[in-house]
Scaffold this motif. Structure first.
Motif, PDB file in Angstrom:
ATOM      1  N   GLU A 133     -43.024 -21.271 -20.036  1.00 51.82           N
ATOM      2  CA  GLU A 133     -42.059 -21.054 -21.113  1.00 51.82           C
ATOM      3  C   GLU A 133     -42.401 -19.815 -21.920  1.00 51.82           C
ATOM      4  OE1 GLU A 133     -40.208 -23.349 -25.066  1.00 51.82           O
ATOM      5  OE2 GLU A 133     -41.757 -24.317 -23.824  1.00 51.82           O
ATOM      6  N   LYS A 134     -43.678 -19.607 -22.226  1.00 47.50           N
ATOM      7  CA  LYS A 134     -44.072 -18.482 -23.074  1.00 47.50           C
ATOM      8  C   LYS A 134     -43.647 -17.144 -22.482  1.00 47.50           C
ATOM      9  CE  LYS A 134     -48.773 -17.719 -21.253  1.00 47.50           C
ATOM     10  NZ  LYS A 134     -50.190 -17.546 -21.635  1.00 47.50           N
ATOM     11  N   ASP A 135     -43.659 -17.031 -21.152  1.00 46.85           N
ATOM     12  CA  ASP A 135     -43.272 -15.771 -20.506  1.00 46.85           C
ATOM     13  C   ASP A 135     -41.756 -15.606 -20.511  1.00 46.85           C
ATOM     14  OD1 ASP A 135     -45.976 -15.249 -19.880  1.00 46.85           O
ATOM     15  OD2 ASP A 135     -45.817 -16.482 -18.066  1.00 46.85           O
ATOM     16  N   ILE A 136     -41.028 -16.689 -20.313  1.00 47.82           N
ATOM     17  CA  ILE A 136     -39.568 -16.632 -20.306  1.00 47.82           C
ATOM     18  C   ILE A 136     -39.033 -16.284 -21.687  1.00 47.82           C
ATOM     19  CG2 ILE A 136     -37.495 -18.066 -20.044  1.00 47.82           C
ATOM     20  CD1 ILE A 136     -39.052 -19.565 -17.817  1.00 47.82           C
ATOM     21  N   THR A 137     -39.601 -16.908 -22.732  1.00 50.73           N
ATOM     22  CA  THR A 137     -39.116 -16.621 -24.084  1.00 50.73           C
ATOM     23  C   THR A 137     -39.451 -15.191 -24.494  1.00 50.73           C
ATOM     24  OG1 THR A 137     -41.147 -17.513 -25.095  1.00 50.73           O
ATOM     25  CG2 THR A 137     -39.296 -19.026 -24.792  1.00 50.73           C
ATOM     26  N   LEU A 138     -40.589 -14.672 -24.061  1.00 50.37           N
ATOM     27  CA  LEU A 138     -40.947 -13.291 -24.403  1.00 50.37           C
ATOM     28  C   LEU A 138     -39.995 -12.305 -23.738  1.00 50.37           C
ATOM     29  CD1 LEU A 138     -42.749 -11.236 -25.772  1.00 50.37           C
ATOM     30  CD2 LEU A 138     -44.338 -11.410 -23.833  1.00 50.37           C
ATOM     31  N   LYS A 139     -39.698 -12.524 -22.460  1.00 44.38           N
ATOM     32  CA  LYS A 139     -38.761 -11.636 -21.776  1.00 44.38           C
ATOM     33  C   LYS A 139     -37.383 -11.685 -22.435  1.00 44.38           C
ATOM     34  CE  LYS A 139     -40.997 -11.779 -17.231  1.00 44.38           C
ATOM     35  NZ  LYS A 139     -40.878 -12.236 -15.824  1.00 44.38           N
ATOM     36  N   ALA A 140     -36.955 -12.887 -22.815  1.00 45.38           N
ATOM     37  CA  ALA A 140     -35.654 -13.014 -23.480  1.00 45.38           C
ATOM     38  C   ALA A 140     -35.657 -12.318 -24.831  1.00 45.38           C
ATOM     39  CB  ALA A 140     -35.299 -14.489 -23.639  1.00 45.38           C
TER      40      ALA A 140
END
Length: 334
Positions: A133-140
């Motif tokens: 999740e942490k990587d997906i939210t950062l990219k978003a």
């Protein structure tokens, strides 16, 4: 009632009780009604007043009827109290209760703060097809920042732009220090049922509101009140600011929902309420956006694809535009 908060387990029909400033809440395990309330003054060496509340079990039908009546009464009383307080405050203090922030020197346009959830030591939810999740939210968050900055209408601040962990209170503090006009916390959800899918939006719940004053005092989140305002009015004005902040948060959430539906699936009860810490700023409209469920294969693929994230952040951008269009119209009419 003084500014004291407490909670605990109950008995005899009351499963949990919560005391907040100006409010006592009972969570019941069966239908009950209030049959008597006694208010007792201090006696002897006691300095505190006492309140005795007697509850009695009633039928489901009786409870539903009384609850419907009391909801109407409470809504009217709350509305009347709010109008009276606002009228008195504006007449006596001449102060504005707008949550619009004064931009920091060097900023342009509306200040939007984007919070990529989790990070660093906290991975958040794990996707069924791999990924965190942490990587997906950062990219978003990075995608949304680029989209907003390309517009030229906004100053965008990121709570984090790398894989680091930021404490919850620091996320809110940074938003306030940056004079945020809107705070959006990005997340991706998880569920035990892999068929659950879709985006959802959270704003502050009633229980969460009970924590605002406590956390504001602990973190020195002082609501700016116009200099020279009489001390007796600062509490009224602060309450008005908090009420307006909640209204603005709900307004943005309602603008965001139809845009999210254009970008992908949404939950049936899409606009939800919770006491998430990042929603506790007393004077910054805020939402927590769950972009989808990483425990659902389709949502996980969508959120990890450039095309899927682009559709999501485009939806958020359209809602932000609509939100500030309305704010600008209000400001121009004042």
């Amino acid at each position: 009632m003084n500014a004291y908060s407490a909670e605990g387990l109950g008995s005899g029909g009351v499963s949990v009780w919560t005391l907040n400033p100006g409010e006592l809440v009972f969570e019941l395990d069966r239908p009950m009604s209030v049959v008597r309330v006694l208010r007792l003054p201090p006696t002897g060496t006691e300095t505190a007043h006492r309140v005795i509340i007697d509850l009695d079990t009633v039928s489901d039908a009786r409870f539903a009827s009384m609850a419907k009546r009391d909801v109407r009464r409470f809504a009217k009383a709350e509305a009347d109290a709010g109008k009276a307080a606002e009228k008195a405050a504006l007449q006596l203090a001449g102060a504005s209760t707008s949550t619009r922030k004064v931009p920091l020197r060097g900023t342009k346009g509306h200040v939007v703060v984007i919070d990529a959830g989790h990070g660093g030591k906290d991975p958040g939810a794990l996707a069924v097809n791999g990924g965190k999740e942490k990587d997906i939210t950062l990219k978003a968050a990075l995608d949304l920042r680029d989209l907003l900055e390309a517009d030229g209408r906004y100053t965008v601040r990121l709570v984090r732009d790398t894989d680091v962990y930021v404490d919850h209170e620091d996320r809110v503090t940074r938003a306030r220090n940056w004079n945020a006009e809107l705070f959006i916390s990005l997340h991706a959800d998880a569920a035990g049922n892999s068929t659950v899918a879709g985006a959802s939006v959270y704003t502050i719940s009633a229980r969460g509101e009970g924590r605002i004053d406590r956390e504001a005092s602990r973190n020195n989140w002082v609501i700016p009140i116009e200099d020279g305002t009489p001390q007796r009015l600062t509490g009224i004005l602060s309450d008005l600011v908090k009420r307006e902040t909640k209204t603005r948060s709900g307004e943005f959430a309602e603008l965001l929902l139809p845009e999210l539906e254009k970008a992908g699936p949404v939950l049936r009860n899409t606009h939800r309420s919770a006491g998430f810490y990042v929603l506790l700023a007393p004077d910054v409209p805020a939402v927590l956006l769950e972009l989808g469920f990483l425990t659902n294969a389709e949502d996980a693929r969508r959120l990890q694809s450039d095309r899927g994230r682009e559709a999501a952040v485009q939806a958020v951008k359209r809602a932000i535009d609509s939100y500030f269009d309305r704010q600008d119209v209000r400001l121009a009419s004042q």
